[in-house]
Write an enzyme that holds these catalytic residues in place. Structure first.
Site, mmCIF file in Angstrom:
data_model
loop_
_atom_site.group_PDB
_atom_site.id
_atom_site.type_symbol
_atom_site.label_atom_id
_atom_site.label_comp_id
_atom_site.label_asym_id
_atom_site.label_seq_id
_atom_site.Cartn_x
_atom_site.Cartn_y
_atom_site.Cartn_z
ATOM 1 N N HIS A 108 0.846 -1.199 0.000
ATOM 2 C CA HIS A 108 0.000 0.000 0.000
ATOM 3 C C HIS A 108 0.887 1.257 0.000
ATOM 4 O O HIS A 108 0.647 2.196 -0.758
ATOM 5 C CB HIS A 108 -0.882 0.050 1.250
ATOM 6 C CG HIS A 108 -1.939 -1.005 1.322
ATOM 7 N ND1 HIS A 108 -2.121 -1.809 2.418
ATOM 8 C CD2 HIS A 108 -2.898 -1.397 0.435
ATOM 9 C CE1 HIS A 108 -3.139 -2.631 2.219
ATOM 10 N NE2 HIS A 108 -3.620 -2.412 1.018
ATOM 11 N N LYS A 115 -16.376 -7.318 5.885
ATOM 12 C CA LYS A 115 -15.116 -8.080 5.837
ATOM 13 C C LYS A 115 -14.625 -8.498 7.218
ATOM 14 O O LYS A 115 -13.578 -9.132 7.329
ATOM 15 C CB LYS A 115 -14.034 -7.238 5.152
ATOM 16 C CG LYS A 115 -14.131 -7.233 3.637
ATOM 17 C CD LYS A 115 -12.799 -6.912 3.000
ATOM 18 C CE LYS A 115 -12.833 -7.101 1.497
ATOM 19 N NZ LYS A 115 -11.566 -6.708 0.872
ATOM 20 N N ARG A 166 -2.129 -5.951 -8.434
ATOM 21 C CA ARG A 166 -0.970 -6.802 -8.171
ATOM 22 C C ARG A 166 -0.797 -7.857 -9.245
ATOM 23 O O ARG A 166 0.269 -8.143 -9.706
ATOM 24 C CB ARG A 166 -1.114 -7.498 -6.816
ATOM 25 C CG ARG A 166 -0.871 -6.594 -5.663
ATOM 26 C CD ARG A 166 -1.473 -7.138 -4.416
ATOM 27 N NE ARG A 166 -2.923 -7.119 -4.479
ATOM 28 C CZ ARG A 166 -3.705 -7.371 -3.456
ATOM 29 N NH1 ARG A 166 -3.183 -7.691 -2.306
ATOM 30 N NH2 ARG A 166 -4.998 -7.306 -3.575
ATOM 31 N N SER A 173 -2.887 -7.738 2.813
ATOM 32 C CA SER A 173 -3.153 -7.648 4.252
ATOM 33 C C SER A 173 -3.498 -9.030 4.793
ATOM 34 O O SER A 173 -3.092 -9.406 5.888
ATOM 35 C CB SER A 173 -4.305 -6.680 4.517
ATOM 36 O OG SER A 173 -3.997 -5.400 4.028
HETATM 37 P P1 ADP Z 1 -9.939 -3.643 -0.405
HETATM 38 O O1 ADP Z 1 -10.764 -4.310 0.649
HETATM 39 O O2 ADP Z 1 -10.546 -2.397 -0.954
HETATM 40 O O3 ADP Z 1 -9.425 -4.559 -1.468
HETATM 41 P P2 ADP Z 1 -7.210 -3.498 0.551
HETATM 42 O O4 ADP Z 1 -6.735 -2.738 1.748
HETATM 43 O O5 ADP Z 1 -6.992 -4.962 0.530
HETATM 44 O O6 ADP Z 1 -8.709 -3.084 0.423
HETATM 45 O O7 ADP Z 1 -6.532 -2.886 -0.753
HETATM 46 C C1 ADP Z 1 -6.714 -1.553 -1.127
HETATM 47 C C2 ADP Z 1 -6.173 -1.341 -2.518
HETATM 48 O O8 ADP Z 1 -4.775 -1.566 -2.504
HETATM 49 C C3 ADP Z 1 -6.746 -2.299 -3.551
HETATM 50 O O9 ADP Z 1 -6.822 -1.612 -4.787
HETATM 51 C C4 ADP Z 1 -5.709 -3.401 -3.629
HETATM 52 O O10 ADP Z 1 -5.703 -4.025 -4.906
HETATM 53 C C5 ADP Z 1 -4.446 -2.589 -3.414
HETATM 54 N N1 ADP Z 1 -3.351 -3.366 -2.852
HETATM 55 C C6 ADP Z 1 -3.380 -4.199 -1.797
HETATM 56 N N2 ADP Z 1 -2.163 -4.756 -1.563
HETATM 57 C C7 ADP Z 1 -1.359 -4.246 -2.518
HETATM 58 C C8 ADP Z 1 0.028 -4.435 -2.865
HETATM 59 N N3 ADP Z 1 0.807 -5.291 -2.203
HETATM 60 N N4 ADP Z 1 0.493 -3.746 -3.905
HETATM 61 C C9 ADP Z 1 -0.303 -2.917 -4.606
HETATM 62 N N5 ADP Z 1 -1.586 -2.703 -4.368
HETATM 63 C C10 ADP Z 1 -2.114 -3.351 -3.338
#
Ligand code: ADP
Length: 164
Positions: free
Chosen positions: A17, A41, A90, A128
């Protein structure tokens, strides 16, 4: 003023992130990292905790701020006067859902664009969910999350018993 919203659950925020946030901060005047309430979630950290962990993560980036929101993302983005929403991609596995989300958001409000950003290759495996699983099973997550997030995870999964 170019404003972008980077929404997500951030349960918790990872180095992946942060990589996306840093890239966005170089392209936009203001980046709002927006933590979604998203109770469906069943997050590990409360909304307040997730926002706090994000706020500590971005402290060194002057044009980035942490916020939280509930309800429709597109309405929240419009209320900030944001021109765009950033989502991270990703792998191909992210694509289908993100594509759907971007198009439905455009149907609801054509003035807000969705922009996809890819993290540095070393972060493409990070999520996450995987970080929580590694910590839960006793693994070291210090390479995957900022130091204060590693501490918060450790405390949540392996609290030290109070002294006898
Ligand atoms: P959500 O529940 O909206 O998917 P996340 O916190 O899992 O929330 O992810 C938020 C955003 O960040 C999403 O667009 C996800 O694809 C992106 N994201 C999560 N992990 C990574 C990573 N390692 N690299 C790049 N983008 C990421």
């Amino acid at each position: 003023m170019r404003i972008v919203v980077y929404p997500g659950s951030f349960d918790p925020v990872t180095n992946g992130h942060l990589d996306v946030i840093q890239r966005a901060s170089r392209l936009f005047d203001r980046v709002v990292v927006a933590v979604a309430e998203n109770d469906s979630k069943q997050p590990l950290f409360t909304l307040h905790e997730r926002r706090d962990l994000v706020a500590q993560t971005i402290g060194h980036l002057p044009n980035v701020q942490a916020d939280s929101f509930s309800g429709l993302l597109i309405d929240y983005a419009a209320s900030l006067g944001a021109q765009a929403i950033i989502r991270g991609l990703r792998a191909v596995s992210d694509f289908e859902f993100e594509f759907q989300l971007a198009l439905i958001n455009r149907k609801m409000n054509e003035t807000v664009e969705t922009i996809f950003m890819m993290p540095k290759d070393t972060y493409t495996f990070l999520s996450s969910r995987i970080v929580k699983e590694v910590c839960r099973l006793g693994g070291d997550v210090s390479a995957f999350v900022p130091p204060h997030v590693a501490i918060a995870l450790q405390r949540r999964f392996h609290p030290t018993p109070p002294p006898a």
